[in-house]
Design a protein around this motif. Structure first.
Motif: not given
Length: 348
Positions: A149-161, A259-266
């Motif tokens: 998959v080309a970089e510009d075709k990667v989904p920008d939202s986790v809802f798109d996967v 939501p797919g860009a969540l920053i979680n912490v240890a």
């Protein structure tokens, strides 16, 4: 220290959290320390031993006391602490994610940290009740195979996967704590109905399951799937080991506070009434020191959270450039509800 209700313990057992932890950690082992006072410290670590043992070896020297570390899954260790109540041998809980810390905070099992400790970290990455603090950060990303998959075709939202074009082309690790924390974050941000529908669509779309993030990344690089839902640092560790030209995957950092860009912490929290508070406090402060924060940055490829330390990892986006969703990480404590939802959908 208040002990959790029978109902809560039953829920944890039903969710498959408690019994594995008890079997793995052996809470009745008479030779394992117990409430040793401030002359020693018992750490329950949800961080992988391979990742953090060198750091915890240095910690022992830094605090000047004997340190015993028990490794396991963060959720399982939190469940064990809940079951043990005021009998727990843990003085410090070193969690892989904020959710497990939040679960202990909700039950009143963590002690307040001093302002001098809390103020080292932005308030977005510490417990809202001031009883745990983030130590290192990681962001959820989409790994992709550039041959598929080309970089510009990667989904920008986790809802798109879950769209038809990605049928059978997405990999994820449903039993992994970081994925479960991400699902919990989606529940907090979008509600249970939206999250359940997304999980059902993910399953119906033929997404492939793997044991953990590394296996998911392996699948992306082998062409088994085109996309993988992972944490950023696994890729950067692989690049550091092999060189970017020998890694057959790339990362896509999601924009727009998805939501797919969540920053979680240890993070870490000190157990109340453990008899180890002074040593545990020294340990927390060491983990926020420049030496430890640099270790997280350079060795585990995570984002350091203490003020004044920045990552030196090549090509890692600056922390303040990440477009993560605005979420109170303390609300990730509703893990058992997430596990129940994953079970209902048939993903775990």
């Amino acid at each position: 220290m208040r002990r959790p209700s029978v109902r809560r313990i039953t829920a944890l057992v039903a969710a498959g959290l408690l019994l594995p932890a008890l079997a793995a950690c052996g809470s009745d082992d008479k030779d394992s320390g117990g409430k040793g006072g401030d002359s020693s410290l018992v750490i329950y670590s949800g961080r992988n031993e391979k990742l953090v043992k060198p750091l915890l070896d240095k910690l022992e020297k830094a605090v000047g006391s004997k340190v015993e570390v028990r490794y396991g899954d963060s959720a399982e260790l939190a469940a064990q602490i809940l079951e043990e109540g005021d009998r727990t041998k843990a003085g410090l809980f070193f969690s892989q994610d904020a959710g497990a810390l939040g679960a202990l905070s909700r039950e009143g099992m963590l002690q307040k940290l001093p302002a001098a400790t809390l103020d080292k970290v932005d308030e977005a990455y510490r417990g809202s009740d001031g009883d745990w603090v983030g130590l290192s950060g990681r962001v959820r990303v989409i790994a992709y195979n550039p041959d598929e998959v080309a970089e510009d075709k990667v989904p920008d939202s986790v809802f798109d996967v879950v769209k038809p074009e990605w049928k059978g082309k997405v990999g994820f690790a449903p039993t992994n704590a970081s994925f479960q924390a991400f699902v919990t974050g989606m529940r907090v941000l979008k509600g249970d109905d939206v999250t359940r529908k997304w999980l059902e669509d993910l399953k119906a779309n033929g997404a492939k399951t793997y044991a953990h993030n590394l296996a998911t990344l392996d699948a992306v690089e082998a062409g088994e799937v085109s996309l993988g839902l992972v944490n950023h640092y696994y890729w950067y560790e692989r690049v550091a080991e092999k060189g970017e030209d020998r890694v057959d995957s790339r990362l896509h950092f999601l924009p727009g506070e998805d939501p797919g860009a969540l920053i979680n912490v240890a993070g870490a929290g000190i157990l109340k009434d453990s008899g180890q508070s002074a040593t545990a406090q020294k340990a927390v402060d060491y983990l926020l020191s420049k030496e430890a924060q640099t270790y997280f940055a350079d060795t585990t490829k995570e984002y350091p959270l203490a003020a004044g330390v920045t990552s030196t990892v090549e090509d890692l986006p600056p922390f303040d450039s990440l477009q993560s969703p605005d979420i109170d990480l303390a609300k990730l404590e509703s893990l058992q509800e997430t596990l129940a939802m994953l079970q209902d959908v048939g993903l775990v």
